[in-house]
Design a protein around this motif. Structure first.
Motif: not given
Length: 701
Positions: A687, A548, A544
């Protein structure tokens, strides 16, 4: 005929010719009776004249070979006579010649033929004949056997070549069964092994008392470098030192070599050699010259070890060795340029594999040390493509240093490259490691040998644990996929009973179980399940963060390499100290091995650094999409930055970023997007790929 007219060497040649149905090339005949072609040609000058008396004709034809002609009954009679003589002599001739070689190496001072005649219980004529045979062996080692009429026999040559000959002899004559018997317990004296062998065994010529005391001296030094030596290297060290002590006690003069001792005095293994030397001096009450300490150091440096345990200091020394990095990078490119990029990202392969292996290899090649590779024939048979590629890899070493690399060394290179390919493929499959328990009565001894062999064959496909009978707790049983044991186990579990030496059929059974287990769900209990939940959560958080916090920036085409490092570090860290650390670590890694790939139109700057606390993936494009103008960038138009924090999660973080490295060359869409796409386009693919990785990760556990 055999005893009166022909020397033992001539008898060998004639008997070999009589056993042939037709012509045989001289080289083939020489190989058959284990002597040189030149020696056969020299003996053939006398043989035809002797054979005429017995009705035999010596024939030769260029391009065809040599043969004998004559009455068939006469041929059979002569053959029977020679075979009778040969049966009496050959049975122990080769062993006696080995003993003679070792005796000369053990004590190279002037000796009369009678000394060896009395030692071996044979005539002086037999010793003289044996000397002619061993003379060829010494000549290959650049040493000469000299005879001084009225005085005796002695060896002539430099101390350096003498030590090389000693190492060659040890390597040629340390047989696997001898090693394995003593390797079960290194506290067992080498002497016990030697005494269990036949009286004719070559090791019987070593002084029992010296060998016993040398072994005790070495065992008293509980250094991991000694304990980690392979079987043949350990026994070779004992024999080498025993012969050296024997020579010193006989007050033989040993040539000093200040160049050699000065070169080794600051070596990390020299201190260990000094400790061994001090132990020997105390035990034997002798003064050991510094050159002997240097030779012991050289022996240790050139020895093969069971496993590499690289600490931070050693890692730093390796990383600073630019020459080795250059050689290793050239070797990887030569192996297979289509996967070279991925292999270079495998730090375990590059640092703990090739670079750490190359250092002792160069020591061995420089000093003419041979090394035995018991897996050589198996490697050539089972992995012919990898082995042949590694022949080309060896040419890099030959071209750089001028040393011919023997097949035994090529075999070890094949092991490293083969293991790296297995690791590379396993990242693409939903496999997991198989947990194997190796069981013996105490958890030490033969189980260590078994564990080494299983680890060597299955590399990173398995996790190995060694247990004694009392170690099989419920927790151990619950987490182990299957056990490999040499003794009966009363606990209920999946147990494979094997021979202690793990022959081929046992290894095949283990391989079958590994193949089945690595695609099955992993065994676990409640405690392990809790640990796995924490691990899954950690991986999820790291993925993550990479997605991000992905940085993206565009810079002027004219920016220099150093200016780009500053611009990148300012984006990735808020504090100047951390920015400096990132710049220094990226620069250090780039100096070791450039990560600019003009053929793929991108640069990949990566490093382990204390400048970040989370794994980082960042993209830096030129503003107009055209290549950087700084010549250092060699025409690339995008720079990718991957940073792994220096913490306890290096493996997990490297695996996550490694997925993106692989996709750069496997997925053309990804490479095109990082070169010319926008931030969100790139983030979407990052991703997608990390989502696939996470699903595979969950499947494996």
């Amino acid at each position: 005929m055999a005893s009166n007219d022909l020397t033992p060497r001539m008898q060998q040649i004639v008997l070999a010719l009589l056993n042939e149905d037709g012509p045989i090339p001289v080289k083939q005949l020489a190989d058959q009776i284990h002597i040189s072609k030149r020696t056969v040609q020299r003996e053939l000058e006398y043989i035809p004249r002797v054979l005429k008396k017995y009705g035999l004709t010596f024939c030769s034809k260029t391009g065809t070979g040599i043969w004998l002609e004559g009455d068939q009954d006469q041929i059979e009679a002569i053959k029977a006579e020679l075979e009778e003589d040969d049966a009496l002599d050959v049975s122990d001739r080769i062993e006696r010649q080995k003993r003679l070689t070792l005796e000369i190496l053990k004590d190279k001072t002037l000796k009369k033929l009678y000394y060896y005649s009395d030692l071996f219980g044979v005539s002086e004529a037999t010793v003289s004949s044996d000397l002619e045979v061993v003379k060829e062996w010494f000549h290959k080692c650049h040493l000469e056997i000299k005879r001084k009429p009225g005085y005796g026999v002695f060896i002539e040559g430099s101390e350096r070549n003498f030590r090389r000959a000693l190492r060659v002899f040890i390597d040629e004559n340390i047989h696997t069964e001898i090693i394995q018997e003593m390797y079960e317990d290194r506290n067992q004296s080498v002497l016990n092994v030697i005494q269990n062998k036949s009286e004719r065994n070559i090791y019987r010529i070593l002084d029992d008392d010296i060998v016993k005391r040398v072994t005790a001296c070495i065992l008293r030094i509980r250094d991991k470098r000694i304990l980690n030596l392979t079987q043949d290297s350990y026994l070779g060290l004992v024999i080498h030192v025993a012969i050296a002590v024997n020579r010193i006690r006989r007050q033989e003069i040993i040539e000093e070599n200040s160049l050699m001792t000065d070169g080794l005095r600051n070596d990390q293994d020299y201190d260990l050699a000094k400790r061994i030397t001090k132990s020997l001096e105390d035990e034997f009450q002798i003064q050991i010259p510094e050159i002997e300490c240097a030779y012991i150091c050289l022996h240790i440096k050139g020895s093969k070890i069971q496993q590499l345990n690289i600490d931070e200091k050693s890692r730093s020394e390796i990383e600073e060795s630019r020459e080795l990095w250059d050689v290793v990078n050239e070797m990887i490119d030569c192996y297979d340029d289509s996967i070279a990029y991925l292999l270079k990202q495998d730090e375990e392969f590059v640092i703990q594999g090739l670079i750490a292996h190359l250092k002792p290899t160069l020591v061995r090649l420089t000093n003419g040390m041979k090394i035995q590779n018991p897996l050589l024939e198996q490697i050539k048979q089972d992995y012919p493509v990898i082995f042949e590629r590694c022949r080309s890899v060896a040419k890099v070493i030959e071209g750089r240093y001028g040393y011919e690399v023997p097949e035994s060394e090529i075999g070890f290179l094949a092991i490293h490259f083969g293991a790296a390919e297995v690791r590379m493929e396993s990242r693409k499959e939903s496999r997991r490691k198989v947990n194997i328990g190796i069981v013996c009565a105490s958890g030490i001894g033969i189980s260590r040998l078994m564990s080494s062999k299983v680890a060597r064959d299955f590399a990173d496909r398995v996790e190995l644990s060694v247990y004694g009978m009392t170690d099989l707790s419920p927790y151990v049983l619950s987490k182990t996929d299957f056990f490999v044991s040499t003794i009966p186990i009363k606990e209920e579990a999946d147990i494979l009973y094997v021979s202690p030496l793990l022959p081929a059929e046992d290894m095949e059974q283990i391989a079958g179980k590994v193949r089945r287990c690595e695609f099955m769900p992993k065994k676990q209990d409640n405690q392990e399940f809790t640990i796995q939940l924490d691990q899954v959560n950690f991986i999820a958080v790291q993925i993550k963060n990479v997605i991000r916090l992905m940085e993206y920036q565009r810079v002027n085409n004219g920016i220099t390499f150093e200016e780009l490092l500053i611009a990148v570090s300012e984006k990735l860290a808020a504090y100047p100290e951390r920015q400096s650390i990132i710049q220094e670590d990226l620069m250090r890694r780039e100096r070791l091995c450039s990560q600019i790939f003009p053929d793929l139109s991108f640069a990949l700057l990566h490093a382990r650094t204390e400048g970040v606390v989370k794994p980082v993936f960042s993209v830096c494009q030129t503003k107009d999409g055209e290549p950087f103008s700084d010549p250092y960038f060699r025409g690339v138009c995008v720079v990718l930055i991957m940073l792994v924090p220096k913490d306890d999660h290096e493996v997990e973080n490297s695996d996550i970023l490694g997925v993106l490295s692989e996709r750069l060359i496997e997925e053309e869409e990804f490479l095109d997007t990082v070169r010319h796409g926008g931030k969100e386009e790139i983030r979407a693919l990052v991703s997608q790929y990390l989502n696939q990785y996470f699903k595979h990760y969950l499947d494996k556990i």
